[in-house]
Design a protein around this motif. Structure first.
Motif, short mmCIF file in Angstrom:
data_model
loop_
_atom_site.label_atom_id
_atom_site.label_comp_id
_atom_site.label_asym_id
_atom_site.label_seq_id
_atom_site.Cartn_x
_atom_site.Cartn_y
_atom_site.Cartn_z
N PHE A 193 0.80 -1.23 0.00
CA PHE A 193 0.00 0.00 0.00
C PHE A 193 0.83 1.28 0.00
CE2 PHE A 193 -0.23 -0.49 4.84
CZ PHE A 193 0.39 0.73 5.16
N ALA A 194 2.12 1.19 0.27
CA ALA A 194 2.95 2.40 0.31
C ALA A 194 2.95 3.09 -1.05
CB ALA A 194 4.38 2.05 0.71
N PRO A 195 2.87 4.41 -1.09
CA PRO A 195 2.90 5.13 -2.37
C PRO A 195 4.18 4.82 -3.14
CG PRO A 195 2.27 6.60 -0.59
CD PRO A 195 2.72 5.34 0.05
N ALA A 196 4.06 4.74 -4.44
CA ALA A 196 5.21 4.36 -5.27
C ALA A 196 6.36 5.33 -5.13
CB ALA A 196 4.77 4.27 -6.74
N GLU A 228 13.16 -7.67 -6.20
CA GLU A 228 12.30 -8.63 -6.91
C GLU A 228 11.04 -8.93 -6.10
OE1 GLU A 228 15.64 -11.11 -9.50
OE2 GLU A 228 14.91 -11.91 -7.59
N LYS A 229 11.19 -9.12 -4.80
CA LYS A 229 10.02 -9.39 -3.95
C LYS A 229 9.11 -8.17 -3.88
CE LYS A 229 8.99 -12.49 -2.02
NZ LYS A 229 7.98 -13.56 -2.30
N LEU A 230 9.71 -6.98 -3.81
CA LEU A 230 8.90 -5.76 -3.78
C LEU A 230 8.11 -5.62 -5.07
CD1 LEU A 230 8.17 -3.18 -2.24
CD2 LEU A 230 10.19 -2.08 -3.25
N ALA A 231 8.73 -5.94 -6.18
CA ALA A 231 8.02 -5.90 -7.46
C ALA A 231 6.86 -6.90 -7.48
CB ALA A 231 9.00 -6.21 -8.60
N GLU A 232 7.11 -8.09 -6.98
CA GLU A 232 6.06 -9.11 -6.92
C GLU A 232 4.88 -8.65 -6.06
OE1 GLU A 232 5.54 -13.27 -4.56
OE2 GLU A 232 7.41 -13.04 -5.68
N VAL A 233 5.20 -8.11 -4.90
CA VAL A 233 4.16 -7.67 -3.97
C VAL A 233 3.31 -6.55 -4.57
CG1 VAL A 233 3.84 -6.40 -1.80
CG2 VAL A 233 5.35 -8.38 -1.86
N ARG A 234 3.95 -5.68 -5.34
CA ARG A 234 3.25 -4.53 -5.91
C ARG A 234 2.70 -4.79 -7.30
NH1 ARG A 234 3.96 0.14 -3.08
NH2 ARG A 234 3.60 1.41 -4.94
#
Length: 258
Positions: A193-196, A228-234
């Motif tokens: 949910f954090a802003p990009a 990579e995990k942050l990309a997956e989550v978002r």
């Protein structure tokens, strides 16, 4: 292109093979690294690492674990040392109630001095917060009311309430290898949910190596796995996360000139 916004190149696990650590980081596409201060009295050492290596910057500050041992450090000292051309941030400073290695009163006093230095210099304050969500939010709100200062909640491992409080005050959130851990679902929810325009990635090396390297000594090249995990989550791709977090880093750590 990725930036490791928080690691400790002066710590023994990385210092023993620093040229190799930096070479592997470059090979992995990590183009910038901030090596973070934990003792102001050792600033000469950490600033020298930044001076000697292109694409490496440093901060100046006292980790909350050491707060009671550096209460002689005043706001003016932090401001003066931060004038070093490769010093791009204040900290890390904050509150750690998990280990409680320093008295909480000393942690808070030191933290507020770092906030004052960040407010005066407008360099970002790198905040360490562990098991202290309510007190951290209260201090941030109280101090922001005195005058805004840039900050990042590094290695974010707190609850959603602190994330929202920090974001509401204009802060950034930085995610470490913890994001990849199996039991870190709450942190992944925050990352979603954090802003990009308020997210960063880091290693906190040599600690908290991400999966698939968990249990090993961490190093800046491993920041890719967190990205990579942050990309997956978002729900985006790695290139987008790399570009976004690098833009965010350049905005927050503007003294780097990126």
């Amino acid at each position: 292109m990725l930036i490791d916004s928080h690691c400790h190149l002066d710590f023994e696990a990385l210092a023993a093979d620093r040229p190799g650590v930096l070479a592997r980081a470059r090979a992995a596409g990590v183009t910038g690294i901030v090596t973070i201060s934990t003792w102001v009295d050792k600033f000469a050492e950490i600033s020298r690492i930044a001076e000697e290596n292109e694409g490496v910057w440093c901060s100046v500050g006292t980790h909350p674990h050491n707060a009671d041992q550096e209460l002689h450090i005043q706001v003016a000292d932090l401001v003066r040392l931060s004038e070093h051309p490769k010093c791009v941030a204040i900290g890390e400073a904050g509150l750690d109630y998990f280990y409680d290695n320093a008295p909480r009163k000393a942690q808070a006093e030191g933290f507020r001095r770092h906030i004052a230095a960040a407010r005066e210099t407008q360099l970002p304050l790198v905040i360490h917060s562990r098991s202290a969500d309510e007190d951290m939010a209260a201090i941030l709100e109280e101090e922001t009311a005195k005058g805004a200062f840039p900050f990042v909640l590094h290695c974010f491992s707190s609850g959603a309430a602190l994330a929202r409080a920090g974001l509401a005050l204009g802060g950034y959130l930085s995610f470490s290898g913890i994001l990849t851990f199996r039991n870190a679902e709450e942190i992944r929810e925050v990352a979603a949910f954090a802003p990009a325009d308020r997210i960063l990635v880091e290693t906190d090396a040599p600690y908290l190596a991400p999966i698939p390297h968990r249990g090993q000594s961490n190093e800046p090249s491993f920041v890719r796995f967190t990205a990579e995990k942050l990309a997956e989550v978002r729900g985006v791709n790695l290139i987008e996360i790399a570009e976004q977090t690098t833009r965010n880093f350049a905005r927050l750590f503007s003294k780097t000139g990126l």
